[in-house]
Scaffold this motif. Structure first.
Motif, PDB file in Angstrom:
ATOM      1  N   ALA A  82     -18.398  14.433   7.839  1.00 30.33           N
ATOM      2  CA  ALA A  82     -17.565  13.953   6.734  1.00 30.33           C
ATOM      3  C   ALA A  82     -16.714  12.743   7.137  1.00 30.33           C
ATOM      4  CB  ALA A  82     -16.652  15.073   6.238  1.00 30.33           C
ATOM      5  N   LEU A  83     -16.687  12.431   8.413  1.00 29.05           N
ATOM      6  CA  LEU A  83     -15.826  11.355   8.913  1.00 29.05           C
ATOM      7  C   LEU A  83     -16.647  10.180   9.423  1.00 29.05           C
ATOM      8  CD1 LEU A  83     -13.249  13.480  10.938  1.00 29.05           C
ATOM      9  CD2 LEU A  83     -13.136  12.773   8.540  1.00 29.05           C
ATOM     10  N   GLY A  84     -15.973   9.042   9.525  1.00 27.12           N
ATOM     11  CA  GLY A  84     -16.549   7.845  10.109  1.00 27.12           C
ATOM     12  C   GLY A  84     -15.668   7.372  11.250  1.00 27.12           C
ATOM     13  N   VAL A  85     -15.903   6.169  11.711  1.00 26.83           N
ATOM     14  CA  VAL A  85     -15.101   5.572  12.782  1.00 26.83           C
ATOM     15  C   VAL A  85     -14.166   4.555  12.155  1.00 26.83           C
ATOM     16  CG1 VAL A  85     -15.158   4.183  14.886  1.00 26.83           C
ATOM     17  CG2 VAL A  85     -16.916   5.934  14.490  1.00 26.83           C
ATOM     18  N   LYS A  86     -12.875   4.633  12.496  1.00 30.69           N
ATOM     19  CA  LYS A  86     -11.872   3.737  11.916  1.00 30.69           C
ATOM     20  C   LYS A  86     -10.797   3.435  12.950  1.00 30.69           C
ATOM     21  CE  LYS A  86      -9.540   1.920   8.372  1.00 30.69           C
ATOM     22  NZ  LYS A  86      -9.851   0.566   8.034  1.00 30.69           N
ATOM     23  N   ALA A  87     -10.479   2.163  13.113  1.00 33.56           N
ATOM     24  CA  ALA A  87      -9.350   1.725  13.934  1.00 33.56           C
ATOM     25  C   ALA A  87      -8.130   1.684  13.018  1.00 33.56           C
ATOM     26  CB  ALA A  87      -9.627   0.352  14.526  1.00 33.56           C
ATOM     27  N   VAL A  88      -7.100   2.453  13.347  1.00 34.48           N
ATOM     28  CA  VAL A  88      -5.939   2.601  12.470  1.00 34.48           C
ATOM     29  C   VAL A  88      -4.676   2.045  13.125  1.00 34.48           C
ATOM     30  CG1 VAL A  88      -4.491   4.250  11.196  1.00 34.48           C
ATOM     31  CG2 VAL A  88      -6.949   4.675  11.436  1.00 34.48           C
ATOM     32  N   GLY A  89      -4.010   1.148  12.432  1.00 37.60           N
ATOM     33  CA  GLY A  89      -2.677   0.686  12.816  1.00 37.60           C
ATOM     34  C   GLY A  89      -2.594  -0.132  14.088  1.00 37.60           C
ATOM     35  N   PHE A  90      -3.642  -0.809  14.483  1.00 40.44           N
ATOM     36  CA  PHE A  90      -3.593  -1.567  15.721  1.00 40.44           C
ATOM     37  C   PHE A  90      -2.594  -2.702  15.608  1.00 40.44           C
ATOM     38  CE2 PHE A  90      -7.081   1.019  16.728  1.00 40.44           C
ATOM     39  CZ  PHE A  90      -7.155   1.028  18.119  1.00 40.44           C
ATOM     40  N   ARG A  91      -1.742  -2.798  16.630  1.00 38.36           N
ATOM     41  CA  ARG A  91      -0.649  -3.770  16.654  1.00 38.36           C
ATOM     42  C   ARG A  91      -0.294  -4.122  18.086  1.00 38.36           C
ATOM     43  NH1 ARG A  91       3.560   0.410  14.210  1.00 38.36           N
ATOM     44  NH2 ARG A  91       1.682   0.836  13.057  1.00 38.36           N
ATOM     45  N   TRP A  92       0.525  -5.135  18.221  1.00 38.31           N
ATOM     46  CA  TRP A  92       1.030  -5.590  19.515  1.00 38.31           C
ATOM     47  C   TRP A  92       2.282  -4.794  19.820  1.00 38.31           C
ATOM     48  CZ3 TRP A  92      -1.282  -8.170  23.121  1.00 38.31           C
ATOM     49  CH2 TRP A  92      -0.568  -8.882  24.082  1.00 38.31           C
ATOM     50  N   PHE A  93       2.333  -4.183  21.008  1.00 41.07           N
ATOM     51  CA  PHE A  93       3.488  -3.385  21.406  1.00 41.07           C
ATOM     52  C   PHE A  93       3.658  -3.510  22.917  1.00 41.07           C
ATOM     53  CE2 PHE A  93       5.112   0.641  23.111  1.00 41.07           C
ATOM     54  CZ  PHE A  93       6.367   0.645  22.516  1.00 41.07           C
ATOM     55  N   ASN A  94       4.835  -3.936  23.360  1.00 39.77           N
ATOM     56  CA  ASN A  94       5.134  -4.069  24.791  1.00 39.77           C
ATOM     57  C   ASN A  94       4.063  -4.850  25.546  1.00 39.77           C
ATOM     58  OD1 ASN A  94       7.613  -2.861  24.697  1.00 39.77           O
ATOM     59  ND2 ASN A  94       6.960  -0.950  25.629  1.00 39.77           N
TER      60      ASN A  94
END
Length: 173
Positions: free
Chosen positions: A44-56
């Motif tokens: 029921a699921l796929g592959v997803k990159a969630v909320g990627f951001r620059w941090f430290n």
């Protein structure tokens, strides 16, 4: 991925999103090649990159796949200072432990497992919402009014099991 703290925020976030997209592509390939027929694979699921951001001075985000959900970051900039298979990284919410592993063409990646397997998620909407809420919680400063209100007065570094059980976000009576 560069570790240059002088990158403008918008460029750094775009670079982080791009890295997350490349990592998602690697996991899609792994899923098709090696995971699809395993009993831990949630169709029921796929592959997803969630909320990627620059941090430290590095990239951080959550990877959702049909077989796991992990907080991930490229380990190239941070792994030089460690000789073991894991390392602790400080986030606004506290320290969490990451495991180092090679991921296809992406190289060394630091991961903190949140869920595996993924059968508690009926669909991508639920998994995506959980990933976004988890990342928001991770970025909430431990001493902020909101964080203090959500947990017991005595705090300690984040333990992954307690984090997943909600111990750090609920008052226990």
């Amino acid at each position: 991925m560069t570790a240059d703290a002088q990158i403008p925020a918008s460029d750094a976030d775009a670079e982080a999103e791009a890295w997350g997209g490349l990592l998602a592509g690697s996991y899609r390939e792994i899923g098709e090649r090696a995971m699809r027929d395993l009993p831990i694979y949630n169709d029921a699921l796929g592959v997803k990159a969630v909320g990627f951001r620059w941090f430290n001075s590095t990239t951080i985000g959550i990877m959702v796949t049909p077989w796991f959900m992990n907080v991930v970051m490229p380990a190239s900039a941070i792994a030089r200072d460690t000789s073991g298979p894991s390392l602790r990284i400080r986030f606004p919410a506290g320290d969490i432990e990451f495991t180092l592993s090679e991921v296809g063409q992406m190289g060394l990646v630091a991961s903190c497992s949140l869920f595996s397997p993924m059968f508690q998620f009926a669909d991508m909407v639920a998994a995506w919402a959980t990933a976004e809420a988890t990342l928001a919680e991770l970025m909430l400063p431990a001493d902020s009014e909101e964080a203090v209100r959500r947990r017991e007065p005595a705090t300690s570094p984040i333990d992954r099991r307690n984090f997943l059980r909600g111990v750090l976000t609920e008052r226990c009576g």
